[in-house]
Each structure stands twice: as C-alpha cells, then as structure tokens.
Write a protein that holds these residues in place. Sequence first.
Motif, PDB file in Angstrom:
ATOM      1  N   GLY A 164       0.591  -1.119  -0.373  1.00 23.55           N
ATOM      2  CA  GLY A 164       0.008  -0.195  -0.029  1.00 23.55           C
ATOM      3  C   GLY A 164       0.550   1.183  -0.168  1.00 23.55           C
ATOM      4  N   SER A 165       1.796   1.308  -0.492  1.00 17.33           N
ATOM      5  CA  SER A 165       2.956   2.248  -0.228  1.00 17.33           C
ATOM      6  C   SER A 165       2.869   2.758  -0.946  1.00 17.33           C
ATOM      7  N   SER A 166       2.786   4.616  -1.079  1.00 19.38           N
ATOM      8  CA  SER A 166       3.409   4.955  -2.614  1.00 19.38           C
ATOM      9  C   SER A 166       4.687   6.043  -2.465  1.00 19.38           C
ATOM     10  N   CYS A 167       4.972   7.167  -3.275  1.00 19.46           N
ATOM     11  CA  CYS A 167       5.689   7.919  -3.365  1.00 19.46           C
ATOM     12  C   CYS A 167       6.083   8.608  -4.419  1.00 19.46           C
ATOM     13  N   PRO A 168       5.941   9.723  -4.437  1.00 17.74           N
ATOM     14  CA  PRO A 168       5.983  10.200  -6.210  1.00 17.74           C
ATOM     15  C   PRO A 168       7.230  10.844  -6.322  1.00 17.74           C
ATOM     16  N   PHE A 169       8.074  10.849  -5.177  1.00 15.27           N
ATOM     17  CA  PHE A 169       9.886  10.914  -5.875  1.00 15.27           C
ATOM     18  C   PHE A 169      10.483   9.698  -6.359  1.00 15.27           C
ATOM     19  N   ALA A 170      10.278   8.602  -5.848  1.00 15.14           N
ATOM     20  CA  ALA A 170      11.253   7.253  -5.354  1.00 15.14           C
ATOM     21  C   ALA A 170      10.599   6.707  -6.512  1.00 15.14           C
ATOM     22  N   ARG A 171      10.990   5.495  -6.258  1.00 15.20           N
ATOM     23  CA  ARG A 171      10.304   3.915  -6.691  1.00 15.20           C
ATOM     24  C   ARG A 171      10.205   3.591  -5.899  1.00 15.20           C
ATOM     25  N   VAL A 172       8.796   2.969  -5.453  1.00 14.30           N
ATOM     26  CA  VAL A 172       8.459   2.344  -3.951  1.00 14.30           C
ATOM     27  C   VAL A 172       8.170   0.279  -5.045  1.00 14.30           C
ATOM     28  N   VAL A 173       9.183  -0.509  -3.945  1.00 14.28           N
ATOM     29  CA  VAL A 173       9.006  -2.179  -4.324  1.00 14.28           C
ATOM     30  C   VAL A 173       8.221  -2.643  -3.004  1.00 14.28           C
ATOM     31  N   GLU A 174       7.216  -3.489  -2.932  1.00 12.01           N
ATOM     32  CA  GLU A 174       6.082  -3.504  -1.337  1.00 12.01           C
ATOM     33  C   GLU A 174       7.108  -4.875  -1.448  1.00 12.01           C
ATOM     34  N   ARG A 175       6.615  -4.618   0.062  1.00 11.45           N
ATOM     35  CA  ARG A 175       7.986  -5.622   1.032  1.00 11.45           C
ATOM     36  C   ARG A 175       6.825  -7.331   0.849  1.00 11.45           C
ATOM     37  N   ASN A 176       7.372  -8.241   0.409  1.00  7.53           N
ATOM     38  CA  ASN A 176       6.750  -9.841   0.955  1.00  7.53           C
ATOM     39  C   ASN A 176       7.056  -9.582   1.661  1.00  7.53           C
ATOM     40  N   PRO A 177       6.175 -10.086   2.954  1.00 12.43           N
ATOM     41  CA  PRO A 177       6.320 -10.883   3.804  1.00 12.43           C
ATOM     42  C   PRO A 177       6.934 -12.456   4.158  1.00 12.43           C
ATOM     43  N   ASP A 178       6.811 -12.880   2.470  1.00 10.22           N
ATOM     44  CA  ASP A 178       6.900 -14.472   2.318  1.00 10.22           C
ATOM     45  C   ASP A 178       8.255 -14.388   1.958  1.00 10.22           C
ATOM     46  N   MET A 179       9.132 -13.819   1.035  1.00  7.49           N
ATOM     47  CA  MET A 179      10.125 -14.280   0.667  1.00  7.49           C
ATOM     48  C   MET A 179      11.574 -13.315   1.700  1.00  7.49           C
ATOM     49  N   PRO A 180      12.488 -13.912   1.420  1.00  3.58           N
ATOM     50  CA  PRO A 180      13.604 -12.916   2.025  1.00  3.58           C
ATOM     51  C   PRO A 180      13.375 -11.864   1.612  1.00  3.58           C
ATOM     52  N   LEU A 181      14.062 -11.026   2.655  1.00  3.89           N
ATOM     53  CA  LEU A 181      14.216  -9.966   2.359  1.00  3.89           C
ATOM     54  C   LEU A 181      15.435  -9.272   1.223  1.00  3.89           C
ATOM     55  N   GLU A 182      17.012  -9.990   1.620  1.00  6.80           N
ATOM     56  CA  GLU A 182      17.957  -9.490   0.355  1.00  6.80           C
ATOM     57  C   GLU A 182      16.873 -10.035  -0.625  1.00  6.80           C
ATOM     58  N   ALA A 183      16.343 -11.097  -0.794  1.00  5.64           N
ATOM     59  CA  ALA A 183      15.983 -11.342  -2.910  1.00  5.64           C
ATOM     60  C   ALA A 183      14.521 -10.019  -3.191  1.00  5.64           C
ATOM     61  N   GLN A 184      14.523  -8.765  -2.320  1.00 10.31           N
ATOM     62  CA  GLN A 184      13.576  -8.641  -2.429  1.00 10.31           C
ATOM     63  C   GLN A 184      14.130  -7.011  -2.712  1.00 10.31           C
ATOM     64  N   ILE A 185      15.579  -6.729  -2.862  1.00  8.78           N
ATOM     65  CA  ILE A 185      16.663  -5.798  -2.709  1.00  8.78           C
ATOM     66  C   ILE A 185      16.998  -5.297  -4.421  1.00  8.78           C
ATOM     67  N   PRO A 186      16.376  -4.056  -5.448  1.00  6.15           N
ATOM     68  CA  PRO A 186      16.706  -4.355  -6.531  1.00  6.15           C
ATOM     69  C   PRO A 186      17.577  -4.348  -6.879  1.00  6.15           C
ATOM     70  N   SER A 187      18.258  -5.105  -7.901  1.00 11.80           N
ATOM     71  CA  SER A 187      19.860  -5.263  -8.481  1.00 11.80           C
ATOM     72  C   SER A 187      20.595  -4.482  -8.896  1.00 11.80           C
ATOM     73  N   ASP A 188      19.959  -3.299  -8.694  1.00  9.94           N
ATOM     74  CA  ASP A 188      20.989  -1.980  -9.462  1.00  9.94           C
ATOM     75  C   ASP A 188      21.029  -1.718  -8.063  1.00  9.94           C
ATOM     76  N   THR A 189      20.615  -1.624  -6.835  1.00 10.01           N
ATOM     77  CA  THR A 189      21.452  -0.951  -6.045  1.00 10.01           C
ATOM     78  C   THR A 189      22.683  -0.490  -5.902  1.00 10.01           C
ATOM     79  N   ASP A 190      23.028   0.495  -4.829  1.00 14.94           N
ATOM     80  CA  ASP A 190      24.682   0.808  -4.545  1.00 14.94           C
ATOM     81  C   ASP A 190      24.980   0.326  -3.356  1.00 14.94           C
TER      82      ASP A 190
END
Length: 326
Positions: free
Chosen positions: A44-70
């Motif tokens: 349910g999160s939203s943001c006008p100035f940033a990309r939003v990835v909804e967190r899936n509680p059933d998946m490992p957190l590290e697997a949800q971090i975008p691959s282009d993250t520095d």
Amino acid sequence: MNITIIVGDKLPSIKYGGVQRVAWCLGKELSQRGHRVTFLASKGSSCPFARVVERNPDMPLEAQIPSDTDITHFHVPVPEGFEKPHIRTIHGNGIPRTPDRNLVFVSRNHASRFGCESFVYNGLDWDEYGPVDLGLNRLRYHFLGKAAWRVKNVKGAIDTVLRLPDGELDVLGGYRLNFKMGFRFTWSPRIHFHGMVDDAKKRTVILRSKGLVFPVTWHEPFGLAITESLYMGAPVFGTPYGSLPELVPPEVGFLTNSEPEMAERMKSANSFSPRTCHEYARDMFNSGVMAEAYLKKYETVLNGEALNRQAPRVIDISRNLTWIKE
C-alpha cells in the motif's frame, strides 16, 4: 547513486510514524540531489519522488532488494550474512542480535551507550510543516509522544502542569482513560487529551503552546517531539537523559529530573524566544543536513571502511532513571 531505503511500515506515514517520516524526508532530499531512491516498504506504500517496491513478508528480504542498488539503507534488522554495501540506522535502545559495524545511531549519546561513534541526527523537511506564525498567543503547554509507554512519563507531565495555578496541558498521543498502564483516568479538566493526531492538528496545538513538557525516564535516543516543538517556537522542559542535553541547550529549554524545579521554571516559559527556538531547529535538524551526513556514511562504506571501530555492545541502557516528585 542508487540507494535503496528499507522501512518496516507503510509509506507515507499518516499520523506519527517517526521512523517512516525520517526515512521519507531523507529519500526526498536524496532524490532532489540527483540520486535514484527506492523504498522497500509495506503493501500500500506510494511515493511521488522515488521508486517503491512492496515488501513481501513471505520472501527473504535480501531477495527483494533491486539488483541495481549501490547501497542499502536499513531501518529494519539486516538479514544475517548480508554482505553487500549497507548501513543500518538504529532508532531505539535495543541492540542487534548479529554484530554489525555499519550501524548509525541518532545522537552522540545514543552511539556512546553502545560503544560506537557513528551517528546522524534525525532531520525533517520543514517545508512540509507549512508556514509558522510565531506571534500567536501561547496559553497552554503540550505533551507529544506515545502516552501509553510508561517511560514517556505522561503522568509526570500532567502532575508538573497541575502544580501551576492556571496550567493547562494538551496531550498529543494519549487518552483520558488508559488501560495499558494498569488503569489510569485523568479527571482534571485542565488536561486536554487529543489521542493520536495528524500533522494539521499537531501543528495547530504546538503553535499555541508555551512549551513541550517531556519528562522522559529513559535514555531518549533522539526525540522528534523535541525538534518538532522547537521548530514551532515551543521551548522544551525535559529530563537530562539520553539525547536531551545534546538537543536542548539553555537558550531553548530547561532540563531537570525534579518535578518541582521543572514546574518553577515553566512559570517563566515566556522568557524563551519562539524565534530562537524555531531558527535553532530549522538550521540544525533539517533533512538537508541529515542527507549530507548520510551521504558521507554511504561513501565511507562504499570505500570499504566500517562506520564504527568495533561492533556495538551494551554500555548503558539504564532502566531506573529518576523522576523526583518532591
């Protein structure tokens, strides 16, 4: 720089949401400086100035971090064994189960109590608070915080104000009848309860407040209530614990663990300048200052250096801090 900021709740925060509010203001400032920001947040999160990835509680957190993250900025626990460039901001007095030298605390005192050095003061986007009229009549005091949490000491705030002949208190974040603290019913008509308030209500009350009454009985890591109140021209009357001696110099408040001493000083609350309080908070605790400090932390980590000389350990989390009634 591609920066992923992970929070544990929905964005944006509608009412209090201290951690979300700070993360939001940081992300906004970083975006305005040309960085690409991604929020990994609850459904349910939203943001006008940033990309939003909804967190899936059933998946490992590290697997949800975008691959282009520095670099990843956690405001939640870091997954065990996570080795990619990251920092974690600690907002409370708990200590991570797994040692991590890339922790950032929210005040110097907060860091030192865990044997660390790295800290960044929380900052807010003051433009979101609207214009501040510092010339309004200030008739009551206010308490701002989770009143059901005993260490916030709303009872101490109430008792202090009731020592004043005509003192009145607006309680933002609490209710007249409270079962969470055993059983507490505040009968006095001089104490006004508003429950959990939104930004508009909070602003209306504090702009007419003589001061924040903040007699906490724990080591406050930071305290957004302090900086929000100061920004709106209200001095702070608090206890000398945790971050308060750092955040509240004599020009903008008074610190004591004695209820009679606090009440006596509050009688001359009008001697504090609302403009001095406002300008101090505006300049010291804004999102631009915070973002600049975090960018230096990111660069340190990306250069392969740790933020603290050693992993955190408990130095002082005293639980029996005194509040003297007489």
